[in-house]
Design a protein around this motif. Structure first.
Motif, PDB file in Angstrom:
ATOM      1  N   ASP A 210      -5.426  -3.124  -3.253  1.00  0.00           N
ATOM      2  CA  ASP A 210      -4.940  -3.841  -2.086  1.00  0.00           C
ATOM      3  C   ASP A 210      -4.988  -5.352  -2.277  1.00  0.00           C
ATOM      4  N   THR A 280      -3.327   0.697   2.617  1.00  0.00           N
ATOM      5  CA  THR A 280      -3.352   0.833   1.166  1.00  0.00           C
ATOM      6  C   THR A 280      -3.506   2.289   0.783  1.00  0.00           C
ATOM      7  N   THR A 289     -10.428  -1.710   4.353  1.00  0.00           N
ATOM      8  CA  THR A 289      -9.788  -2.981   4.633  1.00  0.00           C
ATOM      9  C   THR A 289     -10.634  -4.134   4.142  1.00  0.00           C
ATOM     10  N   THR A 299      -2.643   4.179   7.151  1.00  0.00           N
ATOM     11  CA  THR A 299      -2.041   4.174   5.817  1.00  0.00           C
ATOM     12  C   THR A 299      -1.179   5.406   5.639  1.00  0.00           C
TER      13      THR A 299
END
Length: 550
Positions: A210, A280, A289, A299
């Motif tokens: 991410d 992600t 996160t 997600t």
């Protein structure tokens, strides 16, 4: 979390689990992890991979210890999706024990990727609120990412100063280097090495996927490459590897220079009430996160990599392991454990890949294993014949020549074993006294040379006598469950390698005694040395007294 594996009951490949939405917790819940449990989990997972090369049972013991460590660690992980993924990974790792060491290693690599991702996210979250409290976790991160010396010191310095962007940059750069190295080692071929390297690259990319520097590189691309490897689609795999290498090179280029000091980790935004960031993907669970986010995000489902279809050699590995345990058990007369291991071998053979099942001799080997499992008075030679038969089956599946000796051993062991073998050798053991008795009766026992010959013949027949006597007693012990009798089998000279020196010494002594005896007779007959035969005796006596004159 799991690589796709075969269902033990249906043989069908299980579908990868669909990812759920990720609920990211706020900073107030971002406590420190139980590092002792984390270290124990890491050590036992890595230890299971190492132990699997020599013993599936030892690997299972390490996985049991890993499960205990995960139970302790789980309450301190804020991302419950990763907890679920780790639990699934341990379950899949247990299932992989019955197949190949490579599959276990791949499962562990993905699990370790999830562990590092949880530690990475949670440590950055902790540093964002209390940099002074994250020193221990930073040290573990440095070790996990392979940072030592000056690199580890720089990471610790940035973390203490609250420079999250520099801390994350150092970790991401180390992870991307490992992704790149694993991808470079992978080849567009359907083999174990390529599969493990792709799994390793996927695990490391999971940690940093991410990051803003990842660009268009996604976990699903790694999953596509693994599926292509599984299917043997080398053309598509070549393209995927090229794309992954290029994307990783661009990722590394984006991390070439340290970021500006902003107090935030790369790729994050200054949090605002109600703000959301893009979701992600990971091979099994969504990534947590970034540490400054406080609101939930969702997600899309991610694709889980699939285990490559095992080759004939890989499919035979589980059967070899079970037969090896059976051989070890019969080697010390533990026939109960040997039969249990033979049952495992039969189950593993039934679940072998198509290439092995279609090979000539598959049904015969399965029948031989089943027959040995129900046979009394098991001996190491019975299992050795099965191992030779499995080697022949493996060679046949690969189109290589098979051993006629191994093939005949399997056939012979099916009929000349068990109680037939026991009774035949018991009969021969009883018959060994006949020639010795007749020799003594014919030539008496007062002549030293005849006594030496008699002793040498007795030593030559002693292994046969021991086989018959103790083999019979051991068979009765196996039949009635009497361990004391069953263990007498270990006194035979065909039970194991430990008896070979004893057999050699008996043979040497027998050769020495018989040679001494026959040489003495030859001297008395005038065939050796200066002694002359007595003409007077031969003319005056119509009979010879072997005890006196010879």
């Amino acid at each position: 979390m799991s690589l796709s594996i075969q269902d033990d009951r249906t043989g069908r490949v299980r579908a990868p689990m669909t990812l759920l939405a990720l609920a990211a917790l706020g900073l107030g819940g971002a406590g420190a992890q139980d590092l002792a449990a984390y270290n124990s989990l890491a050590q036992n997972l890595d230890g299971a991979v190492t132990a699997r090369a020599s013993s599936a049972q030892a690997a299972l013991t390490r996985l049991d210890a890993a499960q205990s460590a995960l139970d302790t660690l789980s309450p301190t992980l804020r991302n419950r999706q990763i907890v679920t993924g780790l639990k699934d990974a341990l379950g899949s790792s247990r299932a992989a024990l019955g197949r190949t060491p490579a599959e276990l290693e791949a499962q562990v690599l993905l699990a370790r990727g999830l562990m590092r991702k949880a530690l990475y996210d949670q440590t950055l979250a902790l540093l964002a609120s209390a940099p002074q409290n994250g020193a221990a976790q930073v040290r573990v991160l440095a070790r996990e990412f392979g940072l030592t010396g000056d690199a580890a010191a720089a990471l610790s310095s940035d973390a203490r100063a609250g420079r999250l962007e520099r801390t994350a940059w150092r970790l991401e750069r180390a992870a991307v280097q490992k992704v790149s190295a694993s991808l470079q080692a992978a080849r567009p071929a359907q083999n174990t090495a390529s599969y493990v390297n792709l799994a390793r690259a996927t695990g490391w990319f999971t940690v940093v996927q991410d990051s803003a520097g990842a660009g268009t590189l996604t976990v699903s691309q790694f999953g596509d490459a693994l599926r292509q490897l599984t299917a043997g689609d080398t053309a598509a795999l070549t393209t995927s590897l090229t794309t992954l290498r290029q994307g990783t090179a661009a990722f590394a280029a984006a991390l070439a220079s340290p970021p500006a000091a902003t107090g935030r980790a790369p790729g994050t935004q200054t949090p605002t009430p109600g703000a959301q960031t893009p979701g992600t993907q990971t091979p099994t669970t969504p990534a947590a996160t970034s540490p400054t986010e406080t609101t939930p995000v969702t997600t899309p489902p991610a694709t889980t990599p699939v285990t490559p279809a095992p080759s004939a050699a890989q499919g035979a590995a589980g059967v070899y392991a079970a037969l090896g345990r059976a051989l070890a058990a019969t080697g010390h007369a533990d026939n109960a454990s040997a039969r249990a291991a033979l049952a495992e071998a039969g189950t593993a053979l039934a679940g072998a890949p198509v290439a092995l099942r279609n090979a000539a001799g598959f049904d015969a080997l399965g029948s031989a294993i089943a027959g040995a499992q129900g046979r009394g008075a098991l001996r190491p030679s019975d299992v050795q014949a099965l191992i030779g038969g499995l080697a022949n089956l493996e060679n046949a599946a690969a189109g290589q020549p098979v051993s006629a000796l191994d093939g005949s051993s399997v056939g012979v062991s099916r009929w000349f074993s068990g109680w037939l073998r026991v009774l035949v050798f018991a009969l021969l053991a009883g018959l060994t006294v006949v020639p010795l008795y007749l020799l003594n009766l014919a030539f008496g026992g007062r002549n030293v040379y005849w006594r030496a010959i008699l002793g040498g013949l007795a030593l030559l027949m002693l292994p046969l006598f021991l086989e018959g006597l103790f083999g019979l007693l051991g068979a009765f012990g196996d039949l009635f469950g009497a361990a004391a009798l069953r263990n007498l089998t270990n006194l035979t000279l065909s039970q194991g390698a430990y008896a070979l020196p004893i057999w050699a010494l008996l043979g040497a002594a027998a050769i020495g005694l018989t040679a001494f005896g026959f040489r003495g007779l030859c001297e008395q007959f005038g065939l050796l040395g200066n002694a002359k035969p007595s003409v007077q005796n031969t003319t005056q006596h119509t009979s010879i007294d072997w005890d006196e004159d010879v």
